[in-house]
Each structure stands twice: as structure tokens, then as C-alpha cells.
Design an enzyme around this catalytic site. Sequence first.
Site, PDB file in Angstrom:
ATOM      1  N   ASP A  38     -26.248  19.481  74.023  1.00 59.87           N
ATOM      2  CA  ASP A  38     -27.631  19.780  73.636  1.00 59.87           C
ATOM      3  C   ASP A  38     -28.641  19.469  74.731  1.00 59.87           C
ATOM      4  O   ASP A  38     -29.771  19.960  74.696  1.00 59.87           O
ATOM      5  CB  ASP A  38     -28.000  18.993  72.368  1.00 59.87           C
ATOM      6  CG  ASP A  38     -27.360  19.598  71.129  1.00 59.87           C
ATOM      7  OD1 ASP A  38     -27.186  20.830  71.114  1.00 59.87           O
ATOM      8  OD2 ASP A  38     -27.026  18.845  70.206  1.00 59.87           O
ATOM      9  N   HIS A  54     -26.779  16.029  65.029  1.00 55.79           N
ATOM     10  CA  HIS A  54     -25.818  17.118  65.315  1.00 55.79           C
ATOM     11  C   HIS A  54     -26.589  18.235  66.030  1.00 55.79           C
ATOM     12  O   HIS A  54     -27.126  18.022  67.116  1.00 55.79           O
ATOM     13  CB  HIS A  54     -25.178  17.550  63.984  1.00 55.79           C
ATOM     14  CG  HIS A  54     -24.013  18.487  64.067  1.00 55.79           C
ATOM     15  ND1 HIS A  54     -23.344  18.767  65.243  1.00 55.79           N
ATOM     16  CD2 HIS A  54     -23.381  19.235  63.110  1.00 55.79           C
ATOM     17  CE1 HIS A  54     -22.359  19.624  64.991  1.00 55.79           C
ATOM     18  NE2 HIS A  54     -22.367  19.933  63.706  1.00 55.79           N
ATOM     19  N   HIS A  65     -21.976  10.963  72.411  1.00 55.20           N
ATOM     20  CA  HIS A  65     -21.140  11.865  71.620  1.00 55.20           C
ATOM     21  C   HIS A  65     -20.045  11.068  70.935  1.00 55.20           C
ATOM     22  O   HIS A  65     -19.543  10.104  71.497  1.00 55.20           O
ATOM     23  CB  HIS A  65     -20.505  12.940  72.518  1.00 55.20           C
ATOM     24  CG  HIS A  65     -20.001  14.123  71.751  1.00 55.20           C
ATOM     25  ND1 HIS A  65     -18.761  14.148  71.181  1.00 55.20           N
ATOM     26  CD2 HIS A  65     -20.601  15.301  71.448  1.00 55.20           C
ATOM     27  CE1 HIS A  65     -18.599  15.313  70.562  1.00 55.20           C
ATOM     28  NE2 HIS A  65     -19.700  16.028  70.704  1.00 55.20           N
TER      29      HIS A  65
HETATM   30  N1  ACO Z   1     -29.335   6.901  73.413  1.00 56.50           N
HETATM   31  C1  ACO Z   1     -29.266   5.553  73.402  1.00 56.50           C
HETATM   32  N2  ACO Z   1     -28.271   4.854  72.825  1.00 56.50           N
HETATM   33  C2  ACO Z   1     -27.318   5.538  72.211  1.00 56.50           C
HETATM   34  C3  ACO Z   1     -27.304   6.934  72.175  1.00 56.50           C
HETATM   35  C4  ACO Z   1     -28.352   7.618  72.809  1.00 56.50           C
HETATM   36  N3  ACO Z   1     -28.434   8.946  72.807  1.00 56.50           N
HETATM   37  N4  ACO Z   1     -26.210   7.371  71.508  1.00 56.50           N
HETATM   38  C5  ACO Z   1     -25.553   6.274  71.108  1.00 56.50           C
HETATM   39  N5  ACO Z   1     -26.221   5.160  71.544  1.00 56.50           N
HETATM   40  C6  ACO Z   1     -25.792   3.772  71.351  1.00 56.50           C
HETATM   41  C7  ACO Z   1     -26.118   3.291  69.949  1.00 56.50           C
HETATM   42  O1  ACO Z   1     -27.390   2.689  69.890  1.00 56.50           O
HETATM   43  C8  ACO Z   1     -24.995   2.325  69.687  1.00 56.50           C
HETATM   44  O2  ACO Z   1     -25.314   1.124  70.344  1.00 56.50           O
HETATM   45  P1  ACO Z   1     -24.853  -0.306  69.682  1.00 56.50           P
HETATM   46  O3  ACO Z   1     -23.349  -0.264  69.620  1.00 56.50           O
HETATM   47  O4  ACO Z   1     -25.402  -1.319  70.633  1.00 56.50           O
HETATM   48  O5  ACO Z   1     -25.485  -0.347  68.334  1.00 56.50           O
HETATM   49  C9  ACO Z   1     -23.806   2.939  70.414  1.00 56.50           C
HETATM   50  O6  ACO Z   1     -24.378   3.744  71.452  1.00 56.50           O
HETATM   51  C10 ACO Z   1     -22.925   3.818  69.540  1.00 56.50           C
HETATM   52  O7  ACO Z   1     -23.769   4.690  68.797  1.00 56.50           O
HETATM   53  P2  ACO Z   1     -23.332   5.362  67.430  1.00 56.50           P
HETATM   54  O8  ACO Z   1     -24.537   5.980  66.793  1.00 56.50           O
HETATM   55  O9  ACO Z   1     -22.522   4.396  66.608  1.00 56.50           O
HETATM   56  O10 ACO Z   1     -22.336   6.462  67.983  1.00 56.50           O
HETATM   57  P3  ACO Z   1     -21.788   7.697  67.162  1.00 56.50           P
HETATM   58  O11 ACO Z   1     -20.523   8.079  67.759  1.00 56.50           O
HETATM   59  O12 ACO Z   1     -21.814   7.418  65.703  1.00 56.50           O
HETATM   60  O13 ACO Z   1     -22.944   8.785  67.405  1.00 56.50           O
HETATM   61  C11 ACO Z   1     -24.266  10.465  68.295  1.00 56.50           C
HETATM   62  C12 ACO Z   1     -22.864   9.865  68.252  1.00 56.50           C
HETATM   63  C13 ACO Z   1     -24.822  10.649  66.876  1.00 56.50           C
HETATM   64  C14 ACO Z   1     -24.173  11.830  68.951  1.00 56.50           C
HETATM   65  C15 ACO Z   1     -25.181   9.548  69.111  1.00 56.50           C
HETATM   66  O14 ACO Z   1     -24.699   9.399  70.424  1.00 56.50           O
HETATM   67  C16 ACO Z   1     -26.631  10.033  69.125  1.00 56.50           C
HETATM   68  O15 ACO Z   1     -27.393   9.724  68.212  1.00 56.50           O
HETATM   69  N6  ACO Z   1     -27.035  10.806  70.196  1.00 56.50           N
HETATM   70  C17 ACO Z   1     -28.339  11.398  70.238  1.00 56.50           C
HETATM   71  C18 ACO Z   1     -28.377  12.645  69.345  1.00 56.50           C
HETATM   72  C19 ACO Z   1     -27.576  13.780  69.940  1.00 56.50           C
HETATM   73  O16 ACO Z   1     -27.667  14.089  71.113  1.00 56.50           O
HETATM   74  N7  ACO Z   1     -26.790  14.445  69.087  1.00 56.50           N
HETATM   75  C20 ACO Z   1     -26.011  15.631  69.490  1.00 56.50           C
HETATM   76  C21 ACO Z   1     -24.552  15.327  69.533  1.00 56.50           C
HETATM   77  S1  ACO Z   1     -23.631  16.678  70.180  1.00 56.50           S
HETATM   78  C22 ACO Z   1     -23.623  17.797  68.933  1.00 56.50           C
HETATM   79  O17 ACO Z   1     -23.630  17.526  67.784  1.00 56.50           O
HETATM   80  C23 ACO Z   1     -23.642  19.179  69.319  1.00 56.50           C
END
Ligand code: ACO
Length: 389
Positions: free
Chosen positions: A324, A228, A268
Site C-alpha cells: 500500500d 488491510h 505486514h
Molecule cells: N508503524 C509503526 N509500528 C508498527 C507498524 C507500523 N506501520 N506496524 C506494526 N507496528 C508495530 C506495532 O506497534 C507492534 O509493536 P509492539 O509489539 O511494540 O506492540 C508490532 O509492530 C506488531 O504489530 P501488530 O499490529 O501486532 O502486527 P500485525 O501483524 O497484527 O499487523 C499490520 C500487521 C496490521 C499490517 C500492521 O503492520 C499495521 O497496522 N500496519 C499499518 C497499516 C497497513 O499498512 N496495512 C496494510 C497491510 S498490507 C495489506 O493489507 C494489503
Amino acid sequence: MTEKTAAPAPAAGKGLQNVVVGQTKLSLVNGTEGKLIYAGYNIEDLAEHATFEEVIYLLWHGKLPTQSQLEELRKNLFAEMSLSPEILALMRQFPKKATPMAVLRTTVSALALWDADADNNSPEQNRRKATLLTAKTPTIVAAWERIRTDKEPLQPRADLSLAANFLYMLKGTEPQKQEVAVMDAYLVLLSEHGMNASTFSARVTTSTLSDMYSAITTAIGTLKGAAHGGANEEAMRMFFEIGSADNVEQWFKDNVKTGKKRVMGMGHRVYKALDPRAAVLNSKSKAMAEATNNMKWYELAAKLEKTARADEDFIKKNLYANVDYYSAIALYTIGIPMDQFTPLFAIARVPGWCAHIFEQWADNRLIRPDVEYVGPMGLKWIPIEQRGN
Ligand code: ACO
């Protein structure tokens, strides 16, 4: 001995994806089109024209302030900005190595101890506490930076806005016009965002009839996580690890394609298109980097985004830069220490959390979802001496 599981109940998506938990008049997040609206206004319009204080008023009253309403809000915020000697004395006892987010969480919680009306949840008292929390959060964050670097915390100045006051109290120098403009836009862009994890936490705490200090403390704890609000700091650390734009492709291949790391600041839960806040912060951070003659980190970030967006997995999974990603570059260029990025996010989000707390109080019911039990059933009690080693 039978080990049956109970009949499965209908389950919500993992991580409560797509579950609508209520209604709000505060913001609309359109993840398919990459749009964000605060109380009817497009975020791009607000980021370009509004001050943070105007958006605070918008979130708390549902309309933009008149000049006199804005002056009144500014006056009330300024009246609450200073920290008491007791709070400063408490902060001085914290270990210097304590992380700024932990300090913020603990200090915000401590504010309640000196508020005789902390547990009075009347609308008037909650408005007063929202003003106090919004005004004191920047002062706490700036004061901790001064205390941990053996400098005296500074008093806020009546002639400065919240954004300018924060920069002044943090650095001790006269804030520059462009820095203040970028800071204001950042605070506006980050102040509200639907039912994100920290807002949900604040609403859950409020729904139990707990007080506003507890709800904001809960929200700060939730924002801290790397999935987050903590992602802005992690994004900057990632840019540092990559080191140079020339290393981007190899780093992406070795770390992201192998599944070892995620690109922090991308992806996201709701946006399956470019986060509109990332688009605004992209241009603001570029302008800031140009003005300070330090394009290195902006160019690296832009190249990594381009590399990721050309990758078939990122295309298939709709992974775009989120808020972010470029906020890390903007804040770094302004000279904010990396571990203060997430506290800055909290400064922006406190008024948004407070607005949700007002909405929760206006139509409250305990938030208490169900969970599907998938453990064993029908086990018989075994005396301890018969349970083996
Ligand atoms: N880099 C690479 N792969 C990613 C990323 C990323 N940043 N984000 C998601 N994925 C992939 C996952 O590996 C997953 O792949 P799979 O289906 O093959 O296993 C798929 O995309 C879905 O990922 P989830 O974690 O299930 O997606 P979710 O909606 O739960 O998570 C999140 C969203 C936590 C923001 C995620 O994209 C992430 O971890 N991003 C990096 C951290 C980040 O930037 N967080 C800030 C979010 S914005 C905010 O809160 C202000």
C-alpha cells in the site's frame, strides 16, 4: 456465588497468526524472503510482462492463456462491463457524500437482485458471475466518480483493456500509455495474496453455501478497513499531513516514536522482509513521478521509508514498506482521487477472490473455528427485581 472460568483450550495465535487454514494452488507468499508467486510465476515477472487479463486467466485456469483464450476472455469481460439502467438509477440515489468503498459494497450486493441465477452455485454459473463481477467492478467505481461529480457515467470501449477502460471511464480522456502500463502492473500485483483477511472472509461466506455476490460483498467490507486495503488511502493522507520531505524526521519523532501513530503502508502480518510488490511499485511510482515532473510525494515517501528503516524499533520488529505504501504514490500520480485508492484495490482483487471461491467450492467444508471461553461459570439466575439499579 462462584465465578470460575472454564479450563483453557489450546488457543491459536492472536489474529490467527501462523494458522494454516487450508491449501491453495493460487499463490505462495514467502514472508521471510519477501517472495510472491502466482501459480508458479514470480510476481516480478508477471508485473513486468503480463496484462491484468492474462493474470485473471492464470488465476482462474492455473495456466497462462493462449492468444485465442485471451481474446475469448477479453470478449466475455467486455460483454459484462456495462451497468444496467436499473443499477445506474440506484447509484444516482446514493448521497453524493457516500464513500466510494461503501458505494462499491452496496452496488456489488445489488447486482445480485437482477441476476436470476444469483443463487445457482454450479461451476458454470460461478464462472459467469466471476466474469461479470470482475468486469462490472471497474465500471461501478468509475461511474460513482462521475455521478458524485455531476458528470454522466461513460460506456466502456471495446478497443480498450480493463486497465485502460477504467482510466477512460473515470477521467473521460484518452488514457496515456505509461498510465495504462502502471495501472496494469498495479492490478496484476494486487490481484491475489494467499489467505489475507478479505480472501478469508470470501471463503468463510462461500463455505456456508452462500452465493458469489454475497462472498464478494463480504470481502469488500473486509478490505475496507485501514489495517488491510484501506491503508493505501491512509498512507496518502499521512504523506499530506507530513507535507514536505523536510518535515519527515520531526513527524516521525513526534508521532511514531511517541506511539501516537503508525506509519501507514508499513508492516505486514506475513512479510518480515520487503514486500516484493512494494519494490516493484517503488520503481513504477518513481518513473511515473519523473514523467509527470512531480517528485514531491515520491521523495517524501522515500525519505520516510529510509527514516523508518533506520529506526531500531522498525529494524527489531521487521517493519518494511508493504504494497500500500508506494501504490499510494503511483495512484495519486496517475490522478486517482484518494478515496478511490481502496476501490481500486478491490478492482484488482475481485478475480483473486473469485479464484479462491472456485477452490472453496471444489473442496468445501464449513469454516467454523472454535473459541476459548474465558468468561464466568456457575452463576445462578437472578430475577430482574433483585438485580439492583
Ligand atoms: N508503524 C509503526 N509500528 C508498527 C507498524 C507500523 N506501520 N506496524 C506494526 N507496528 C508495530 C506495532 O506497534 C507492534 O509493536 P509492539 O509489539 O511494540 O506492540 C508490532 O509492530 C506488531 O504489530 P501488530 O499490529 O501486532 O502486527 P500485525 O501483524 O497484527 O499487523 C499490520 C500487521 C496490521 C499490517 C500492521 O503492520 C499495521 O497496522 N500496519 C499499518 C497499516 C497497513 O499498512 N496495512 C496494510 C497491510 S498490507 C495489506 O493489507 C494489503
